[in-house]
Motif scaffolding. Structure first.
Motif, PDB file in Angstrom:
ATOM      1  N   VAL A 343      -7.814   6.006   4.391  1.00  0.00           N
ATOM      2  CA  VAL A 343      -8.094   5.011   3.358  1.00  0.00           C
ATOM      3  C   VAL A 343      -9.171   5.499   2.398  1.00  0.00           C
ATOM      4  CG1 VAL A 343      -8.825   2.634   2.914  1.00  0.00           C
ATOM      5  CG2 VAL A 343      -7.484   3.161   4.960  1.00  0.00           C
ATOM      6  N   ASP A 350      -8.744  -1.212  -0.986  1.00  0.00           N
ATOM      7  CA  ASP A 350      -8.592  -0.173   0.027  1.00  0.00           C
ATOM      8  C   ASP A 350      -7.267   0.528  -0.257  1.00  0.00           C
ATOM      9  OD1 ASP A 350     -10.955  -0.796   1.238  1.00  0.00           O
ATOM     10  OD2 ASP A 350     -10.064  -1.991   2.833  1.00  0.00           O
ATOM     11  N   HIS A 352      -4.651   3.128   0.694  1.00  0.00           N
ATOM     12  CA  HIS A 352      -4.152   3.887   1.837  1.00  0.00           C
ATOM     13  C   HIS A 352      -3.405   5.111   1.310  1.00  0.00           C
ATOM     14  CE1 HIS A 352      -4.873   0.495   4.761  1.00  0.00           C
ATOM     15  NE2 HIS A 352      -4.985  -0.115   3.588  1.00  0.00           N
ATOM     16  N   HIS A 400      -5.154  -4.401  -0.816  1.00  0.00           N
ATOM     17  CA  HIS A 400      -4.741  -3.150  -0.194  1.00  0.00           C
ATOM     18  C   HIS A 400      -3.557  -2.590  -0.975  1.00  0.00           C
ATOM     19  CE1 HIS A 400      -6.870  -3.334   3.854  1.00  0.00           C
ATOM     20  NE2 HIS A 400      -7.258  -4.419   3.205  1.00  0.00           N
TER      21      HIS A 400
END
Length: 716
Positions: A343, A350, A352, A400
């Motif tokens: 990450v 965040d 990934h 995310h």
């Protein structure tokens, strides 16, 4: 052209859940074609919202604060706009507020009785239709089995797909409407029709022992050339918005399950209301399949693929990918759905980071992994995609996303990106012979915003090569200038271009927005045979087209023949450090979509029909290559010679030569457009009453209504 903005009132009195649920439903049904925008009292009071609004919607809450905030000038403007052909939709408190008189819980501590100034429905709204309402709980909520009068909607019978005549709809605190037919009076107002009625268990708020049969729950009112629909119920509420634990009364403990069972019918009811109001509904919002309709309500963002587009050097490719992977870290819980999760924890998200694995026709990113990373963040509606909210005790303030690093032998095929052919796009990019602009391509099928993703994640941005282009098929929170949103229908090419621009006196950064918009127009018109396409520029950076309406767009039925309509625009974000500007050019260009206005391909078809030519339509993949290559061609010359060499070409393409305008901030003084300053980008206009006076208008501070010839200060 009719307005494309769906204005949702947000001010004192609006219920937070009522507003959030309403916005989600409006976006589910209408965002394919309209921009759903939240507006407050000051916007309605001070800004020229009328010309761009398709409808104004008032949510549930408390109607008395609406009165306190909006009586006077705002109500006058709303009512006059509706009379001229506008649309008003009010749910619960919005239904009370749109009536001529309100009687709410007489004889109780909650009593509210009085006339209402807006009075789009001249009669009275009486409530609550059911007892038990409480401002601080869900105690008064019910899944009401409402009777739908399909004949009143003026939609085809096939629309209803054999639905039952009684549909379960969420209710909490709304009223019923004393229409002439209901009260037994000689009909005085033939412009009011009842769309939906409550069941027979409604009671009279003056005497709860007295039942009220056939009480109107949703009414439609003709107001001049416009329409107002007022609802005492909440057909905009979906079952999966609600928490079953909130409903504990004998009459509502099964509320969620009842609403779920009737959800397809409810969606067709709210779709019929929008259609009745002459709005164009997204067909995907009306499907029966539960999984499909949930996807339209809460669409998931998808991975962003990062691929070398105009870079063939293996060392340069490896260096960029290594830089991105080096700043990412492995969190304590490293395994997510069986994947070693890495990450990049940036300012807003965040991210990934995944390295694509080779495999012909195979999914390169595990679907379980995608779901585990991206699905949990589908939180209820918030004001911004990056706003903080808490859901089920979990902090969802951070988003995310997933960045998939692809080498030339792991480029996704259309099995993974079915709505954008990345391999075709790369071929066009390389054929177009540019080098820097479009050097790397980022693509996501669905994202929040291509602009915001880069702008809010500064660590990622600092690592991206100059000329990187971020493309998406669908944006959930696309942005325009000021408070505007950008509509992202399929076929619209939306992309953000990263340019690191040196601070050069001969190449002022303010002129870059003009250079980008000019490059987009000229990229198409410089193709052999396409020179005659009626693509034009509106100051400062919008792309317009001369389009003949053929009944497939949101243009006013009062107008006929050709008209200039907007098909694209540029949003520029910038920062400055170490004598260099970091510029993010957010571009949205209607390439292949017919709606909501028109597109480049529609113009090509019109041109072929008018001139007997056979010009080919342009795919979004090819358009991206053309736009980026033309901008690089112009930019290289701009760095050396500035904007002066482009001025003649810019004037050839713009809409404003000798245009007469009114300056709203100068008592509507009349003036003539005389040109553009190449040093600071200001629009120069000469006063007609004082020919010696020339005003310089800044591009970032003024709004230009090209169709009305009106320039006004832009309110942010």
């Amino acid at each position: 052209m009719a307005g494309l903005n769906v204005l949702v009132y947000s001010g004192p009195g609006v219920g937070l859940n009522a507003h959030a649920y309403l916005v989600r439903t409006l976006r589910q049904f209408l965002s394919h074609r309209y921009a759903v925008i939240t507006v407050g009292p000051e916007t309605l009071r001070k800004e020229p919202w009328e010309s761009k609004a398709a409808i104004i919607v008032f949510p549930g809450g408390r109607d008395m604060p609406y009165v306190a905030e909006l009586n006077g000038e705002v109500n006058r403007r709303i009512k006059e706009w509706v009379k001229r052909g506008g649309k008003y939709l009010g749910f619960c408190a919005g239904g009370y507020y749109g009536s001529g008189r309100v009687v709410f819980e007489p004889g109780t501590p909650m009593e509210v009785i009085g006339d209402r100034e807006l009075a789009l429905f001249k009669g009275t709204c009486v409530g609550c239709a059911y007892p038990g309402y409480d401002y601080k709980s869900e105690d008064g909520a019910r899944a009401v089995e409402a009777a739908v009068d399909r004949s009143a909607f003026n939609v085809p019978d096939a629309f209803w797909k054999g639905d039952p005549a009684e549909v379960r709809v969420y209710y909490n605190g709304g009223g019923y409407f004393l229409t002439d037919d209901f009260t037994g009076k000689q009909p005085e107002d033939k412009d009011v029709s009842v769309l939906v009625r409550y069941p027979t268990d409604v009671t009279d708020p003056y005497d709860r022992k007295k039942q009220v049969a056939n009480a109107p729950a949703v009414i439609s009112c003709k107001v001049g050339r416009g329409i107002a629909v007022l609802s005492g119920m909440h057909p905009e509420y979906a079952w999966d918005f609600l928490a079953p634990s909130s409903y504990t009364k004998p009459y509502n403990k099964n509320l969620v399950s009842l609403l779920r069972h009737h959800d397809a019918y409810r969606r067709r009811l709210i779709g019929a209301i929008f259609t009745h109001m002459k709005l164009v509904v997204d067909p995907d919002a009306l499907v029966d399949n539960l999984e499909q309709q949930q996807a339209t309500r809460s669409p998931s963002i998808t991975p962003t693929f990062f691929v070398p587009a105009r870079i063939a050097d293996a060392a340069a490719i490896s260096s960029t990918m290594d830089a991105l992977k080096s700043v990412a870290t492995t969190p304590g819980d490293a395994n997510v759905a069986g994947i070693a999760d890495v990450v990049l924890r940036d300012l807003a998200e965040d991210i990934h980071v995944v390295t694509a694995a080779p495999g012909n026709g195979q999914r390169r990113v595990s679907s379980d992994y995608q779901c585990a990373v991206l699905r949990p963040e589908q939180a209820p509606e918030v004001t911004s995609a990056y706003a903080s909210t808490t859901v089920d005790g979990k902090d969802h303030s951070r988003k995310h996303s997933m960045l998939v690093l692809c080498t030339p032998d792991t480029i996704p095929d259309t099995s993974e990106t079915p709505r954008f052919d990345m391999q075709l796009a790369l071929k066009h990019m390389r054929d177009a012979k540019a080098h820097t602009v479009g050097s790397w391509l980022m693509y996501s099928d669905t994202t929040w915003s291509t602009q915001t993703f880069l702008e809010k994640n500064e660590r990622l941005l600092s690592l991206l090569p100059n000329g990187t282009v971020n493309v998406a098929t669908r944006q959930l929170t696309g942005r325009g200038r000021g408070r505007n949103t950008w509509i992202s229908p399929l076929g619209c090419l939306q992309f953000t271009t990263l340019i690191r621009h040196p601070n050069l006196p001969q190449a002022p950064v303010v002129m870059m927005q003009y250079l980008m918009s000019l490059a987009i127009v000229e990229a198409v018109k410089s193709l052999p045979g396409y020179e005659g396409l009626p693509l034009r520029l509106k100051w400062p950076n919008d792309v317009y087209a001369l389009h003949t309406s053929v009944g497939d767009s949101d243009e006013s039925s009062d107008a006929s023949g050709p008209a200039y309509v907007k098909i694209g625009g540029i949003l520029v974000g910038s920062s400055f450090k170490n004598d260099e500007f970091t510029l993010l050019f957010g571009s949205g260009i209607n390439v292949a979509n017919r709606l909501p206005t028109t597109s480049i391909n529609s113009l090509i078809r019109e041109y072929n029909n008018a001139h007997g030519t056979g010009l080919l339509c342009i795919t979004p993949e090819k358009a991206l290559a053309l736009f980026t290559a033309k901008f690089e061609e112009f930019y290289r010359q701009f760095l050396v010679k500035g904007f002066e060499p482009f001025l003649k070409l810019y004037y050839k393409n713009w809409l404003h030569t000798d245009q007469l305008v009114s300056l709203a901030d100068r008592s509507y003084e009349r003036a003539k457009v005389v040109g553009l300053s190449v040093s600071d980008g200001q629009l120069q206009v000469r006063s007609l009453s004082r020919p010696g006076t020339v005003y310089n208008l800044q591009p970032d501070g003024n709004s230009f209504d090209v169709l009305q010839g009106l320039i006004s200060r832009k309110v942010l």
